[in-house]
Design an enzyme around this catalytic site. Structure first.
Site, PDB file in Angstrom:
ATOM      1  N   THR A  91      15.449  13.569  -2.910  1.00  0.00           N
ATOM      2  CA  THR A  91      14.213  14.219  -3.346  1.00  0.00           C
ATOM      3  C   THR A  91      14.156  15.686  -2.960  1.00  0.00           C
ATOM      4  OG1 THR A  91      13.097  12.115  -3.093  1.00  0.00           O
ATOM      5  CG2 THR A  91      11.707  14.028  -3.152  1.00  0.00           C
ATOM      6  N   THR A 167      16.247  10.174   1.853  1.00  0.00           N
ATOM      7  CA  THR A 167      15.796   9.720   3.169  1.00  0.00           C
ATOM      8  C   THR A 167      16.157   8.271   3.488  1.00  0.00           C
ATOM      9  OG1 THR A 167      13.638   9.255   2.213  1.00  0.00           O
ATOM     10  CG2 THR A 167      13.883  11.334   3.398  1.00  0.00           C
ATOM     11  N   ASP A 168      16.446   7.455   2.459  1.00  0.00           N
ATOM     12  CA  ASP A 168      16.587   6.020   2.740  1.00  0.00           C
ATOM     13  C   ASP A 168      17.677   5.704   3.764  1.00  0.00           C
ATOM     14  OD1 ASP A 168      14.539   5.641   1.044  1.00  0.00           O
ATOM     15  OD2 ASP A 168      15.598   4.331  -0.365  1.00  0.00           O
ATOM     16  N   LYS A 255      14.487   5.585   9.668  1.00  0.00           N
ATOM     17  CA  LYS A 255      13.368   5.630   8.724  1.00  0.00           C
ATOM     18  C   LYS A 255      12.514   4.406   8.999  1.00  0.00           C
ATOM     19  CE  LYS A 255      12.140   6.338   3.902  1.00  0.00           C
ATOM     20  NZ  LYS A 255      12.603   6.556   2.518  1.00  0.00           N
TER      21      LYS A 255
END
Lengths: 446, 676
Positions: A91, A167-168, A255
């Site tokens: 993203t 980010t995952d 995360k």
């Protein structure tokens, strides 16, 4: 649809829907779905109609497209430290095409510097594109490419690298950078930051800008890495508010929320530092810890891309067949995410659960034949401790590795891969108890 | 043809000859859950200092996306400089979605039905695939930096004052957060918002420019408001509906006016805008003739780009942007405002406006006390875009404690001739520079067609001050919108549309007519309509219990609508003579709402077991006879006055199971017989 003009061409459309005939004028857009035609109305709304509703359409005169003046490229300040921006996707590095809503990658440094002009005052940026991947598609081979890219960056004189990443699995890649550079006792030649964003940059509220500013600032001006906890760091929002980003140990964070800005938390330890961003500028809030800097590593240790690890979650649905499948398929190690202090369903006190006994026997056999079986905890936080309950002591007896470790589960996966790349079962047994990069500290305050 | 009319008498301007065009935009909150979060649409009326301590707060900044409007305009550069942060107060009806910490949910299906119903009432044509869009908003009123909006239907019409007005657009959008306060400090500004309103569904209805006159605009607003309320699914009360006006006359241009909440003000606001547009058309030609520039045509359709470009170049040359620091001339100024500003370290910058002497204007009002249009006000609005509180200009000086000597010093410092004007601004230097740049830009625009912009009604104490407006921002050229990729396209089936069309709500008139045959009092009819409980009334009358209209209406108006089935059951049992009044009250309180037949069963069995069944007439007669036989002296002594005291004795004898009305009737009859 036949004859439907290319995006951007003015068009007048008559559709016949179940509510009657309507005429719309606007610009043609790429279709927003199968068998749909899409256009942008003059008031800005996009509308889509099934092709079967189209009564007629007329392509209007094409307005000549005015090429935007290629803006002059402003040179970067050569006196600033060099930072490599390594783009992997996600993203953070995307931009939106306002006409179509399509999200595309943004990795041209000038485009980036235009969007975040603050960076010009922080560092000289060189952008490198490794790919444009959702982080959930990453594999260990991509860790190796990131290691290589950081190695090249330092060779070219960069003082730091910022890896922009989805980010995952960002915390897993960050662990990979730590073990790769420091797993054998060294330290990277410069700072390595991984960052991402939880809100896409097209929106005014995106966290991307501050995350990027904080990351580049750390990469350019942060403390020199000691090799302990800080070989790689993750820099993202510290809370739901803007203005402060947390610098988290790359080997021990995760995360922890699917959507919040402050999704990342350190596990079993504290943040290394914070980066504050306000109207006055950027500053680092950091109290150095007393660690002797390790020796600078010549090169990172690459991961053996042939290693395969099977992971299992321990709970009432952990079935022995699953585990047998992995054993039969020849996985190099089994990593169990145990319950609580690190437990598996392997005893049958009521003598009504034969599968528990099967699992136990299966593991005993596998380990005695040289199989590597490691335990972490699926509580995420807290130590694995197989001394407290007899179940745990049994597991130790069988030869399950993992007792006493504070290494978080995500980091453990990478640590296991790293140790298997270095040696075999012995290397895992020996290395697991060690604190290779700061993943398994002597004590935990949190 | 030159437009005719006297700008000082706005009431007499003729819409037809001036080429008046007007359309309305109405925003109405819906009474459903929030559009994309399912949180309840609830407002918490707290002032900033009353917000409960335990409501969490988050602080954010927004970055204006580059591009639209360019980074170069004054408002955008001011935005960059002023370092604004936004503090969001999380009310109990706001969660991660309102905080922009979680992706939105798809459209609230009830809200979609309400808007489709409105579309059907306006004969509009729905879009079969609803696509949510993001409309960029960077004033902080949306945590995400955009507003979600979905076009639902187009091409409708409504009847207003016996003339048809087209409906161009019906859309469904999210309401914004509510501003609580703005805190200013040395480092910048913090705007505090309450998130309670953020995400409440709003229907936006935009009419075609078919409105014929200022009065017709008001009628159209009224008609639209009535139609929306006919759905009975709209929120009511202060701020639940907002009207914007789009107004132009031929010699002016389209201006959007926000904040016309009080419909009675609409005609006045429009007439003042017509006067303003006429004034600035004439001023432009006055300025052009003095500068020997070609005149502006009376109709904007005849504008010639090459001519306007030439005028633009000429004015840029004649009115350069060049500031002068004139702070030194004010060191002994009598004005308190000036001296305290100088103490704060502000400086006073001046610019000259060559040829503008007398053109900027002094404050004058029309007969109704509304300020008449003048350039000075527009220049001040422009300066305010840079956050300053205002400007001084030479047409109004000396005044405000600024003396002729000081004016003369400025004039000589700026080397002004008699025809020239000057403008002063007092603020930190960077801010004055921005403000004066905006002033020069606006002064140059005075040579052209009036700018297309968004304006705000000037409000004082919650009411329009005098019906005039000030500039807010340029009219966005086709709002910057792009698809909301987090929400899938919602397909509207023909079955759904058919169902909506077959179940349209009654209009207000139809409701009135329906009630009129029931023999209720006018007051009752009105109360039922205002309380929107007439449907409930008819459900009772036409439902399985076939309740009598009058008794059911009274019960609804007195007993409230929190437990309609229980209320209906109690009315039914009372009417059947199976429940005493006292018993009805008790059982209504104890009853738990459920299916009506179950409640009837519950109440009748309770009535029997607890003695709430009214005594039959003969046992009442017996009890009355008994009491009267022992109290005949008392009756002789008090006459009809004995009814009250004896009533209690009879009731006691009957053990509370008697219908008070019946007892009273029999007692009265028997006593009056005795007296006779």
């Amino acid at each position: 649809m036949e004859g439907w003009p290319k995006p951007g061409v003015p068009v007048r459309l008559v559709v016949k829907t179940w509510s009657g005939k309507v005429e719309h004028s606007g610009l043609a857009l790429p279709s927003s779905g199968p068998k749909l035609i899409t256009m942008k109305l003059q008031n800005g709304y996009n509308v889509s109609f099934p092709e079967s509703y189209v009564d007629s359409f007329e392509v209007l005169e094409d307005v000549p497209h005015i090429e935007e003046d290629a803006s002059e490229i402003e040179p970067q300040d050569e006196t600033l430290p060099l930072v490599h921006l390594i783009h992997t996707g996600g993203t953070i590095a995307s931009k939106v095409d306002y006409a179509t809503g399509a999200v595309t990658a943004r990795f041209d440094p000038h485009e980036l510097l235009d969007a975040v002009p603050e960076l010009r005052k922080i560092a000289r940026i060189r952008a490198v594109k490794l790919g444009n991947m959702w982080s959930d598609d990453l594999r260990p081979r991509h860790w190796n490419r990131m290691l290589k890219a950081t190695e090249e960056a330092f060779a070219e004189g960069a003082v730091g690298c910022v890896i922009t990443h989805g980010t995952d699995t960002l915390h897993i890649s960050s662990a990979a950078m730590s073990y790769g550079w420091a797993g054998q006792g060294g330290r990277p030649p410069g700072r390595i930051v991984l960052t991402g964003s939880q809100r896409s940059p097209d929106r005014g509220s995106s966290d991307a800008t501050e995350n990027l500013i904080a990351s580049v600032h750390w990469a350019a001006h942060g403390p020199a890495p000691s090799g302990y906890r800080d070989s790689s760091v993750v820099i993202v929002h510290a809370s739901s508010s803007d203005g402060r980003c947390a610098v988290l140990p790359g080997c021990a964070c995760r995360k922890y929320h699917s959507s919040r800005r402050d999704a990342f938390k350190p596990i079993n330890q504290e943040a290394l530092a914070f980066v504050d961003i306000d109207g006055d500028g950027v500053s680092i809030d950091y109290s150095p810890e007393a660690h002797d800097a390790r020796v600078e590593a010549m090169a990172p240790k690459q991961f053996d891309e042939s290693v395969r690890i099977a992971q299992f979650i321990s709970d009432p649905h952990l079935h022995p067949d699953q585990v047998q499948g992995a054993i039969d398929a020849g996985f190099d190690a089994l990593l169990f995410h145990g319950t609580g202090l690190g437990h598996l369903p392997i005893s049958d006190p009521e003598e009504d659960s034969l599968e528990n006994t099967r699992l136990r026997v299966m593991l005993e056999d596998h380990i005695s034949e040289g199989g590597v079986v490691v335990m972490v905890t699926n509580t995420i936080h807290g130590p694995v401790n197989m001394n407290v309950y007899s179940k745990g002591r049994d597991q130790k007896e069988i030869g399950i590795i993992g007792h006493g470790s504070l290494c978080p589960p995500g980091s453990a996966l990478v640590k296991l891969h790293h140790l298997l790349s270095v040696g075999g079962k012995e290397s895992v047994e020996e290395g697991w108890e060690m604190d290779l990069v700061g993943e398994n500290p002597a004590f935990s305050r949190s | 043809m030159e437009p005719i009319g006297d700008v000082t008498v706005p009431e007499e301007l003729d819409p037809v000859s001036l080429g008046f065009m007007c359309g309305l935009e109405i925003h109405q909150q819906l009474a459903t859950d929030k559009l994309h979060s399912r949180m309840p649409s609830e407002l918490f009326e707290y002032r900033s200092d009353e917000i409960p301590q335990d409501w969490p707060r988050s602080t954010r900044r927004l970055r204006a996306s580059r591009g639209e409007g360019g980074d170069t305009d004054v408002a955008a550069r001011f935005e960059q400089r002023r370092n604004r942060t936004f503090e969001y107060v999380q009310s109990p009806n706001s969660g991660l979605i309102e905080l922009d910490e979680s992706p939105p949910r798809n459209h609230d299906s009830e809200a979609v039905d309400v808007v489709l119903t409105m579309a059907a009432l306006m004969g509009a044509k729905p879009i079969p695939n609803l696509q949510a869009m993001r409309k960029t908003v960077v004033d902080g009123s949306n945590t995400s930096g955009f507003q979600r909006t979905t076009i639902v239907a187009t091409d409708g019409q409504i009847e207003a004052d016996s003339s048809e007005v087209g409906i161009d657009l019906i859309s469904l959008e999210e309401d914004s957060a509510r501003k609580l306060e703005t805190k200013r400090s040395e480092v910048g500004e913090t705007v505090v918002y309450n998130l309670d309103r953020l995400g409440i569904p709003l229907v936006e209805v935009a009419t075609a420019p078919d409105v014929r006159s200022p009065e017709h605009a008001k009628e159209t607003a009224l008609a639209l408001g009535r139609l929306l309320r006919d759905t009975r699914r709209v929120r009511r009360g202060l701020g639940s509906i907002r009207q914007d006006l789009n107004v132009s006359i031929s010699c002016g241009d389209r201006v959007e006016i926000k904040g016309c909440q009080d419909l009675d003000w609409i005609p006045r606001i429009i007439r003042l805008e017509m006067a303003r547009q006429l004034h600035f058309y004439r001023l432009a030609n006055e300025l052009r003739s003095e500068f020997s520039l070609p005149p502006l045509p009376p109709d904007r359709e005849s504008d010639s780009m090459p001519v306007e470009n030439r005028v633009e170049l000429a004015t840029k040359k004649r009115i350069p942007y060049s500031t002068h620091d004139v702070t030194e001339f004010f060191s002994e100024c009598d004005s308190h405002m000036v001296s305290s500003s100088l103490q704060n370290g502000y400086c006073i910058l001046g610019i000259s406006l060559p040829g503008f002497s007398g053109k900027i204007g002094r404050k004058t009002t029309d007969e109704q006390g509304s300020q008449l249009p003048r350039l000075g006000r527009e220049l001040a609005s422009a300066a305010k875009l840079a956050g300053v509180s205002g400007i001084f200009h030479s047409d109004e000086l000396p005044a405000y404690g600024i003396s002729q000597t000081e004016v003369n010093s400025v004039r000589s410092q700026l080397s002004l001739s008699e025809d020239d004007a000057f403008v002063l601004c007092m603020a930190p230097k960077w801010q004055s520079e921005l403000a004066l740049e905006a002033v020069v830009d606006r002064a140059r625009l005075a040579f052209h067609r009036l700018p297309r912009e968004v304006r705000n009604v000037v409000v004082r104490n919650g009411k329009p001050e005098d019906g005039t407006t000030t500039a807010l921002r340029p009219l966005p050229g086709g709002a910057r919108m792009y698809p909301e990729t987090d929400i899938p396209v919602l397909e509207i089936s023909s079955e759904r549309w058919d169902f909506i069309c077959k179940n349209l709500p009654l209009s207000a008139q139809e409701r009135k007519n329906r009630l009129s045959g029931l023999g209720l009092s006018k007051n009752q009819e009105e109360a039922l309509l205002n309380g929107e409980i007439d449907d409930l009334l008819f459900e009772g009358i036409e439902g399985p219990l076939k309740l009598p209209a009058k008794a059911w209406a009274s019960a609804l108006l007195e007993g409230g609508t929190s437990k309609p089935n229980s209320l209906a059951a109690s009315v039914h049992l009372r009417e059947e003579g199976l429940l005493t009044r006292e018993g009805a009250e008790t059982l209504l309180m104890e009853s738990v709402e459920g299916p009506i037949d179950r409640i009837v069963d519950f109440m009748s069995s309770e009535a029997e077991s607890r003695g709430f069944v009214p005594a039959d007439e003969s046992s009442v007669e017996d009890a009355v006879t008994e009491v009267l036989s022992t109290r005949s002296d008392f009756v002789k002594e008090r006459g009809m006055g004995a009814v009250g005291p004896l009533m209690g004795m009879v009731m006691q004898k009957l053990g509370g199971s008697a219908d008070g009305k019946l007892v009273s009737k029999i007692l009265r009859d028997r006593i009056s017989e005795m007296i006779d």
